[in-house]
Design an enzyme around this catalytic site. Structure first.
Site, PDB file in Angstrom:
ATOM      1  N   ASN A  62      23.747  23.112  40.964  1.00 40.06           N
ATOM      2  CA  ASN A  62      22.406  23.494  40.399  1.00 40.06           C
ATOM      3  C   ASN A  62      21.750  24.326  41.406  1.00 40.06           C
ATOM      4  OD1 ASN A  62      22.209  21.141  42.057  1.00 40.06           O
ATOM      5  ND2 ASN A  62      20.272  20.748  41.207  1.00 40.06           N
ATOM      6  N   GLN A  63      21.338  25.436  40.443  1.00 36.40           N
ATOM      7  CA  GLN A  63      20.726  26.510  41.303  1.00 36.40           C
ATOM      8  C   GLN A  63      19.157  26.341  40.551  1.00 36.40           C
ATOM      9  OE1 GLN A  63      22.239  28.592  43.402  1.00 36.40           O
ATOM     10  NE2 GLN A  63      23.784  26.878  43.140  1.00 36.40           N
ATOM     11  N   ASN A  65      14.800  27.413  40.894  1.00 33.36           N
ATOM     12  CA  ASN A  65      14.143  28.430  41.033  1.00 33.36           C
ATOM     13  C   ASN A  65      12.536  28.011  41.179  1.00 33.36           C
ATOM     14  OD1 ASN A  65      12.533  31.041  39.933  1.00 33.36           O
ATOM     15  ND2 ASN A  65      14.625  31.777  40.108  1.00 33.36           N
ATOM     16  N   ALA A  66      11.763  28.942  42.008  1.00 40.23           N
ATOM     17  CA  ALA A  66      10.337  28.800  41.951  1.00 40.23           C
ATOM     18  C   ALA A  66       9.400  28.730  40.893  1.00 40.23           C
ATOM     19  CB  ALA A  66       9.722  29.634  43.104  1.00 40.23           C
ATOM     20  N   ALA A  67      10.097  29.591  39.954  1.00 39.61           N
ATOM     21  CA  ALA A  67       9.695  29.572  38.425  1.00 39.61           C
ATOM     22  C   ALA A  67      10.667  28.285  37.733  1.00 39.61           C
ATOM     23  CB  ALA A  67       9.768  30.529  37.723  1.00 39.61           C
ATOM     24  N   TYR A  68      10.185  26.949  37.850  1.00 39.77           N
ATOM     25  CA  TYR A  68      11.110  25.912  37.469  1.00 39.77           C
ATOM     26  C   TYR A  68      12.105  25.990  36.472  1.00 39.77           C
ATOM     27  CZ  TYR A  68       8.582  23.127  40.853  1.00 39.77           C
ATOM     28  OH  TYR A  68       7.979  22.642  42.138  1.00 39.77           O
ATOM     29  N   CYS A  73      21.453  23.901  35.585  1.00 41.62           N
ATOM     30  CA  CYS A  73      22.065  22.842  36.009  1.00 41.62           C
ATOM     31  C   CYS A  73      23.451  23.364  36.345  1.00 41.62           C
ATOM     32  CB  CYS A  73      22.129  21.658  34.779  1.00 41.62           C
ATOM     33  SG  CYS A  73      20.773  20.973  34.400  1.00 41.62           S
ATOM     34  N   GLU A  75      26.429  21.827  35.627  1.00 39.15           N
ATOM     35  CA  GLU A  75      27.081  21.802  34.595  1.00 39.15           C
ATOM     36  C   GLU A  75      27.388  23.118  33.874  1.00 39.15           C
ATOM     37  OE1 GLU A  75      25.223  19.591  35.200  1.00 39.15           O
ATOM     38  OE2 GLU A  75      25.524  17.497  34.586  1.00 39.15           O
ATOM     39  N   CYS A 115      22.869  20.175  29.107  1.00 32.12           N
ATOM     40  CA  CYS A 115      24.137  20.435  29.438  1.00 32.12           C
ATOM     41  C   CYS A 115      25.277  19.613  28.503  1.00 32.12           C
ATOM     42  CB  CYS A 115      24.481  19.656  30.814  1.00 32.12           C
ATOM     43  SG  CYS A 115      23.488  20.587  32.139  1.00 32.12           S
TER      44      CYS A 115
END
Ligand code: THU
EC number: 3.5.4.5
Length: 160
Positions: A62-63, A65-68, A73, A75, A115
């Site tokens: 998972n990657q 980001n500050a901008a959620y 995910c 997968e 996913c």
């Protein structure tokens, strides 16, 4: 009026050693991928490993980001990578592992709804079931023989 019951069957393994050898190895790839997760916000790390019919293993984590919502995910990172790099190669299995940095998750953690929908697209595209194995950090592992067993009433292209 009529009541419709939808049932699903999963297999549960007690631990990683109980898995077939090739799946143990795939799960190890997922564990290694999990360690590369970028999850500074949730502290929840997920790793996914796909085994392709050409023998290639594709992994993702998972990657965030500050901008959620801009994060992705594990997968989907993995299957989109496979779709981009090996568009005509079928996915045979997916192994998933997830755990929080704050506590060790010991129950199987299934893929989220988005996913599942994404995996469904690939399963239908390749016209072959994808086996899905999912675990926490350790402990029991659940297996579904097909994405269809995890997502009843799938929305697919037949409705478009
Ligand atoms: N996450 C995944 O990577 N896969 C899932 O199926 C569920 C959730 C990630 C997204 C986010 O980075 C973190 O876990 C907490 O939701």
């Amino acid at each position: 009026m009529q009541e419709i019951k939808i049932t699903t069957t999963l297999t549960c393994y007690d631990n990683i050693e109980e898995l077939p050898q090739n799946i143990q190895e795939l799960m190890q790839h997922a564990v290694e991928a999990r360690k590369k997760a970028y999850a500074p916000y949730s502290k929840f790390k997920v790793g996914a490993a796909l085994f392709l019919e050409n023998g290639v293993v594709v992994t993702g984590s998972n990657q965030e980001n500050a901008a959620y919502p801009s994060g992705l995910c594990a997968e989907r990172v993995a299957i989109f990578h496979a779709g981009a790099q090996y568009p005509n190669v079928k996915i045979q299995q997916i192994a998933i592992t997830a755990t929080s940095d704050n506590h060790i998750n010991k129950t199987p953690i299934p893929p989220c709804g988005a996913c599942r929908q994404s995996i469904a697209e690939y399963e239908m595209r390749q016209e072959k079931a994808i086996e899905i194995y999912f675990m926490g950090a350790e402990g029991k592992i659940m297996k579904s023989d097909s994405l269809k067993d995890l997502l009843p009433l799938i929305f697919d292209k037949s409705y478009l």
